[in-house]
Design an enzyme around this catalytic site. Structure first.
Site, mmCIF file in Angstrom:
data_model
loop_
_atom_site.group_PDB
_atom_site.id
_atom_site.type_symbol
_atom_site.label_atom_id
_atom_site.label_comp_id
_atom_site.label_asym_id
_atom_site.label_seq_id
_atom_site.Cartn_x
_atom_site.Cartn_y
_atom_site.Cartn_z
ATOM 1 N N CYS A 131 0.839 -1.200 0.000
ATOM 2 C CA CYS A 131 0.000 0.000 0.000
ATOM 3 C C CYS A 131 0.874 1.250 0.000
ATOM 4 C CB CYS A 131 -0.920 -0.023 1.227
ATOM 5 S SG CYS A 131 -2.122 1.325 1.267
ATOM 6 N N CYS A 132 1.879 1.273 0.888
ATOM 7 C CA CYS A 132 2.788 2.431 0.938
ATOM 8 C C CYS A 132 3.557 2.568 -0.372
ATOM 9 C CB CYS A 132 3.777 2.288 2.093
ATOM 10 S SG CYS A 132 3.135 2.792 3.697
ATOM 11 N N CYS A 212 -1.360 8.800 7.128
ATOM 12 C CA CYS A 212 -2.658 8.347 6.644
ATOM 13 C C CYS A 212 -3.574 7.989 7.810
ATOM 14 C CB CYS A 212 -2.473 7.116 5.754
ATOM 15 S SG CYS A 212 -1.618 7.457 4.215
ATOM 16 N N CYS A 215 -3.543 4.446 9.485
ATOM 17 C CA CYS A 215 -2.261 3.997 10.054
ATOM 18 C C CYS A 215 -1.698 4.987 11.063
ATOM 19 C CB CYS A 215 -1.254 3.764 8.933
ATOM 20 S SG CYS A 215 -1.843 2.603 7.681
ATOM 21 N N CYS A 238 7.415 4.270 5.919
ATOM 22 C CA CYS A 238 6.589 3.942 4.753
ATOM 23 C C CYS A 238 7.416 3.390 3.599
ATOM 24 C CB CYS A 238 5.813 5.159 4.294
ATOM 25 S SG CYS A 238 6.830 6.510 3.686
HETATM 26 FE FE1 SF4 Z 1 -1.411 2.779 2.957
HETATM 27 FE FE2 SF4 Z 1 -1.193 3.184 5.588
HETATM 28 FE FE3 SF4 Z 1 0.949 3.408 3.959
HETATM 29 FE FE4 SF4 Z 1 -1.010 5.237 3.934
HETATM 30 S S1 SF4 Z 1 0.403 4.799 5.632
HETATM 31 S S2 SF4 Z 1 -0.007 4.376 2.160
HETATM 32 S S3 SF4 Z 1 -2.841 3.919 4.235
HETATM 33 S S4 SF4 Z 1 -0.245 1.525 4.453
#
Ligand code: SF4
Length: 254
Positions: A131-132, A212, A215, A238
Site C-alpha cells: 500500500c505504501c 494516513c 495507520c 513507509c
Molecule cells: Fe497505505 Fe497506511 Fe501506507 Fe497510507 S500509511 S499508504 S494507508 S499503508
C-alpha cells in the site's frame, strides 16, 4: 554549482554519484542546519533542481515557513495518498495561503495501479508495505525525476531509524537534505511560537506524527513521537526513507 548529470547514469552509478555528492556536501556544510543549510542548498548547490517533500503534518510548518522566507516558488511535493485526514488537507490549504507558497504540487498514486491492487481500498490492512509503495513510494519517485536533491523534515528525536540521521545523505538516486535533523522538540515548539505558526488541528487531540488516517493513532503520554504510526505492526517507515545498505557519516551539527 549545478549538477544535472545524476540521471544520465545507470542505477548503480546513480547511487554512487548521489552518495559521493552527499559525502562532499556533508564535509562542506555538515555544520549547518535549518535555514542556513536551506539557503546554501537552494541557492547555491541545487538551484532549480531541489524540492521539499512535505506531509503538512504536525511539524511541517517550520520548514514550510523557512522555504517561504527563501523562495516561495520552490517546488513542494505533497503526497496525497487518498487516505489522509480531511484536517490535513484543510491545514495544507491554510498554510499555503498564509505563507504565500506558489510551488505546491499534489502528488497522487497511479489510478490504474490502485484499481489493480487496491480496488476495495483496504490494502493498508492486508499488505501495508505494498500500500505504501503504491500510494507513496512510487508516486514520489516519479515526481522526483526532475530533481537532483530533495528536502525532508525528519529529525533524530523521532527515534528508530532516524536516531542517527545526518543533515545530508543520499538515497539510490538523489541527495537528501535534512535541515532539522539535529533539532529537538523544544526548538520546534519555539520556532512555532516565534513565528506565530498555526498548529495542525489534530495535534491538540493527541496526534503528534500525522500520516494516513488508517495507520495513525494518538501518541501515548511519554511515548516516542512515531510510536503511533502503524502501531499494531513492526513497520516504522513507509519506505520513502529507508536507508541505503551503507550508513553515512552523521556530520557535526547538533
Ligand atoms: Fe497505505 Fe497506511 Fe501506507 Fe497510507 S500509511 S499508504 S494507508 S499503508
Amino acid at each position: 554549482m549545478t549538477t544535472n548529470v545524476l540521471h544520465k547514469e545507470s542505477p548503480t552509478d546513480l547511487q554512487t554519484a548521489s552518495a559521493r555528492r552527499a559525502a562532499g556536501l556533508l564535509d562542506s556544510y555538515g555544520h549547518l542546519s535549518g535555514r542556513d543549510l536551506l539557503e546554501v542548498m537552494i541557492g547555491i548547490e541545487f538551484p532549480g533542481r531541489i524540492a521539499l517533500a512535505s506531509s503538512f503534518g504536525a511539524e511541517s510548518a517550520v520548514l514550510l515557513h523557512m522555504i517561504s522566507q527563501i523562495d516561495r516558488s520552490l517546488p513542494v511535493l505533497f503526497l496525497n495518498t487518498g487516505k489522509l485526514f480531511g484536517e490535513t488537507l484543510r491545514y495544507r490549504d491554510a498554510l499555503v495561503e498564509s505563507l504565500g507558497l506558489t510551488g505546491v504540487t499534489e502528488v497522487k498514486p497511479d489510478p490504474a495501479r490502485l484499481r489493480e491492487s487496491d480496488g476495495n481500498g483496504v490494502l493498508w490492512r492486508t499488505n501495508p508495505d505494498l500500500c505504501c509503495h503504491i500510494r507513496k513510494v512510487a508516486p514520489l519517485e516519479a515526481a522526483l525525476r526532475n530533481f537532483d536533491a530533495w528536502i525532508t523534515g525528519r529529525k533524530r528525536f523521532h527515534g528508530g531509524l532516524r536516531g542517527n540521521l545526518p543533515v545530508i545523505e543520499a538515497d539510490a538516486t538523489h541527495v537528501k537534505i535534512n535541515p532539522l535533523a539535529g533539532w529537538r522538540k523544544q526548538e520546534i515548539e519555539t520556532y512555532f511560537e516565534a513565528h506565530g505558526l498555526p498548529r495542525h488541528p489534530l495535534e491538540e487531540d493527541g496526534f503528534l506524527s500525522i500520516g494516513c488516517m488508517p495507520c495513525t493513532d494518538r501518541v501515548a503520554p511519554g511515548a516516542d513521537i512515531r510510536s503511533a504510526r502503524w502501531s499494531q505492526r513492526e513497520k516504522t517507515e513507509c519506505g520513502i526513507h529507508l536507508p541505503l545498505p551503507e550508513t553515512h557519516p552523521q556530520g557535526n551539527d547538533r
